[in-house]
Design a protein around this motif. Structure first.
Motif, PDB file in Angstrom:
ATOM      1  N   THR A 157      19.309  -3.671  14.330  1.00 17.42           N
ATOM      2  CA  THR A 157      19.197  -2.237  14.299  1.00 17.42           C
ATOM      3  C   THR A 157      19.156  -1.593  15.832  1.00 17.42           C
ATOM      4  O   THR A 157      18.388  -2.411  16.526  1.00 17.42           O
ATOM      5  CB  THR A 157      17.972  -1.938  13.677  1.00 17.42           C
ATOM      6  N   VAL A 203      10.817   6.201  10.443  1.00 15.93           N
ATOM      7  CA  VAL A 203      11.653   5.283  11.609  1.00 15.93           C
ATOM      8  C   VAL A 203      11.161   5.443  12.842  1.00 15.93           C
ATOM      9  O   VAL A 203      11.463   4.452  13.437  1.00 15.93           O
ATOM     10  CB  VAL A 203      13.117   6.391  11.438  1.00 15.93           C
ATOM     11  N   GLN A 204      10.163   6.361  13.202  1.00 13.82           N
ATOM     12  CA  GLN A 204       9.793   6.386  14.651  1.00 13.82           C
ATOM     13  C   GLN A 204       8.626   5.191  14.534  1.00 13.82           C
ATOM     14  O   GLN A 204       8.665   4.508  15.717  1.00 13.82           O
ATOM     15  CB  GLN A 204       9.005   7.579  14.710  1.00 13.82           C
ATOM     16  N   CYS A 229      16.663  12.064  12.716  1.00 12.37           N
ATOM     17  CA  CYS A 229      16.733  10.833  11.897  1.00 12.37           C
ATOM     18  C   CYS A 229      15.728  10.605  10.879  1.00 12.37           C
ATOM     19  O   CYS A 229      14.669  11.370  10.867  1.00 12.37           O
ATOM     20  CB  CYS A 229      16.647   9.681  12.954  1.00 12.37           C
ATOM     21  N   GLY A 260      14.271   7.373  21.882  1.00 16.34           N
ATOM     22  CA  GLY A 260      14.434   6.549  20.703  1.00 16.34           C
ATOM     23  C   GLY A 260      13.991   7.258  19.499  1.00 16.34           C
ATOM     24  O   GLY A 260      12.881   7.378  19.414  1.00 16.34           O
ATOM     25  N   CYS A 261      14.852   7.666  18.686  1.00 18.60           N
ATOM     26  CA  CYS A 261      14.404   8.079  17.291  1.00 18.60           C
ATOM     27  C   CYS A 261      13.599   9.314  17.328  1.00 18.60           C
ATOM     28  O   CYS A 261      12.513   9.632  16.651  1.00 18.60           O
ATOM     29  CB  CYS A 261      13.849   7.104  16.370  1.00 18.60           C
ATOM     30  N   TYR A 294      11.080  -1.630  19.000  1.00 19.97           N
ATOM     31  CA  TYR A 294      11.781  -1.528  20.347  1.00 19.97           C
ATOM     32  C   TYR A 294      11.121  -0.861  21.482  1.00 19.97           C
ATOM     33  O   TYR A 294      10.605  -1.616  22.552  1.00 19.97           O
ATOM     34  CB  TYR A 294      12.926  -0.350  19.937  1.00 19.97           C
ATOM     35  N   ILE A 336      18.779   3.729   8.469  1.00 14.95           N
ATOM     36  CA  ILE A 336      18.525   4.771   9.372  1.00 14.95           C
ATOM     37  C   ILE A 336      19.629   5.722   9.283  1.00 14.95           C
ATOM     38  O   ILE A 336      20.767   5.527   9.731  1.00 14.95           O
ATOM     39  CB  ILE A 336      17.948   4.510  10.695  1.00 14.95           C
ATOM     40  N   GLU A 393       9.243   2.235  13.128  1.00 16.79           N
ATOM     41  CA  GLU A 393       9.952   1.074  13.219  1.00 16.79           C
ATOM     42  C   GLU A 393      10.461   1.048  14.676  1.00 16.79           C
ATOM     43  O   GLU A 393      10.545  -0.156  15.246  1.00 16.79           O
ATOM     44  CB  GLU A 393      10.930   1.312  12.196  1.00 16.79           C
ATOM     45  N   CYS A 394      10.891   2.108  15.030  1.00 16.01           N
ATOM     46  CA  CYS A 394      11.482   2.371  16.684  1.00 16.01           C
ATOM     47  C   CYS A 394      10.321   1.652  17.386  1.00 16.01           C
ATOM     48  O   CYS A 394      10.400   0.924  18.620  1.00 16.01           O
ATOM     49  CB  CYS A 394      11.966   3.571  16.966  1.00 16.01           C
ATOM     50  N   TYR A 424      17.840   1.665  18.131  1.00  9.86           N
ATOM     51  CA  TYR A 424      17.198   2.722  18.054  1.00  9.86           C
ATOM     52  C   TYR A 424      17.376   3.673  19.115  1.00  9.86           C
ATOM     53  O   TYR A 424      16.648   3.724  20.319  1.00  9.86           O
ATOM     54  CB  TYR A 424      15.662   2.233  18.056  1.00  9.86           C
ATOM     55  N   ASN A 482      20.096  -1.373  23.952  1.00 10.02           N
ATOM     56  CA  ASN A 482      19.878   0.015  23.079  1.00 10.02           C
ATOM     57  C   ASN A 482      20.635   1.153  24.017  1.00 10.02           C
ATOM     58  O   ASN A 482      19.725   1.898  24.591  1.00 10.02           O
ATOM     59  CB  ASN A 482      18.432   0.175  22.923  1.00 10.02           C
TER      60      ASN A 482
END
Length: 332
Positions: free
Chosen positions: A2, A111-112, A88, A146-147, A119, A35, A114-115, A4, A317
């Motif tokens: 994935t 999502v944030q 996202c 990111g995100c 990451y 995502i 996870e990012c 980000y 990324n």
């Protein structure tokens, strides 16, 4: 694996379009926790975000809109300002209203998180990362790293050449690369940018004595006029009476300058002001990023920065770029 990326990077991809093409593909995206990105069309009075999923409507409840919204650490303007822009999210559930219409319940916060875990928390000072400029203030600009997670790029870290406002260098929505400058105890990342724009020697090597080139007036002093030749390079033009009175030279003005001499041992460039353009809008300087070696696939690159910056490698990324031998420029 994935990636980000800053918000807006996925919305036009084939994979994202296919996921939004119908109910079944949306349900599959929910199962896989894929995502997705879609445009936020409305922010309701309760600050829920409504997103256009094509076949159905999606809702991102306020508390799922961003990290820190629930605690008040992130202000509601972070949600309101996303209207009309891509956001996202992952789909967490589907619900039917009283009329039987299906609505997707989404989470941007997930999502944030996870990012951050996969990451951002793994970044170190010196890492080179892609970013998108989101908004600008007198003290610097904020960039999506990111995100939808923002990071500050202070004005004095944007370029070596001094600027009065970040808008002298960037515009909102512009793709850039940045360096992780520092990370505080709360995980907040501060960025830098000027290290990527090349050393004095690298920028000066693009010029030659006897050339007349364009520039931007950045400072008018009693002893001379500083003209920016590139974001990390400026030269000094001798002050003549006509420069100030006839040309009415002022900060921010476009100018044509003759390169009188280049003195590498003193890192100085002497200029002669040929003309200053009245009423001409100042164009944003093209950003050229200097890397240790060229590469054709930024997304899989392991290129290193010039030793003047760090031995850290660019994050994988990344965003597409145009390559120019040992330097490349991002077109926004």
């Amino acid at each position: 694996m994935t990636e980000y990326l800053p918000e807006g990077s996925l919305i036009d991809t084939q994979k994202n379009k296919e996921a939004l093409s119908g109910i079944e593909t949306l349900k599959k995206a929910q199962e896989n926790k894929t995502i997705l990105e879609a445009k936020a069309t409305v922010c309701t009075a309760k600050h829920d975000l409504i997103v256009d999923l094509g076949t159905i409507k999606g809702i991102i409840p306020k508390n799922e809109g961003a990290i820190g919204i629930e605690t008040g650490e992130t202000r509601d303007i972070a949600l309101i300002s996303r209207v009309g822009k891509p956001v996202c999210f992952i789909i967490t559930d589907f619900e039917k209203d009283k009329n039987g219409r299906l609505t997707a319940i989404c989470s941007r916060k997930a999502v944030q998180e996870e990012c951050t875990e996969n990451y951002l928390d793994k970044l170190l000072p010196g890492d080179i990362i892609p970013a998108v400029v989101t908004h600008m203030e007198n003290f610097g600009c904020f960039a999506d790293i990111g995100c939808g997670i923002s990071s500050l790029l202070p004005i004095d870290s944007i370029s070596v050449s001094r600027i009065s406002h970040p808008s002298d260098r960037f515009k909102s929505g512009q793709n850039i690369f940045a360096v992780v400058k520092s990370i505080d105890e709360n995980g907040r990342i501060t960025l830098s940018h000027k290290e990527l724009l090349g050393t004095w020697e690298e920028n000066a090597a693009e010029l030659a004595v006897g050339e007349t080139v364009p520039g931007i007036v950045r400072s008018v002093e009693k002893y001379g006029i500083f003209v920016e030749l590139s974001p990390n390079l400026a030269g000094l033009a001798e002050v003549r009476e006509c420069d100030v009175e006839e040309l009415r030279t002022h900060v921010g003005q476009c100018a044509a300058v003759y390169i009188k001499s280049i003195v590498p041992e003193r890192m100085k460039i002497k200029l002669v002001l040929i003309d200053a353009y009245r009423g001409e809008p100042v164009p944003l300087p093209r950003l050229t990023y200097f890397m240790a070696r060229p590469f054709t696939s930024i997304c899989t690159a392991s290129s290193k920065l010039l030793p003047a910056l760090s031995s850290r490698t660019p994050s994988t990324n990344t965003l597409p770029a145009i390559i120019y031998a040992f330097a490349f420029s991002l077109d926004s």
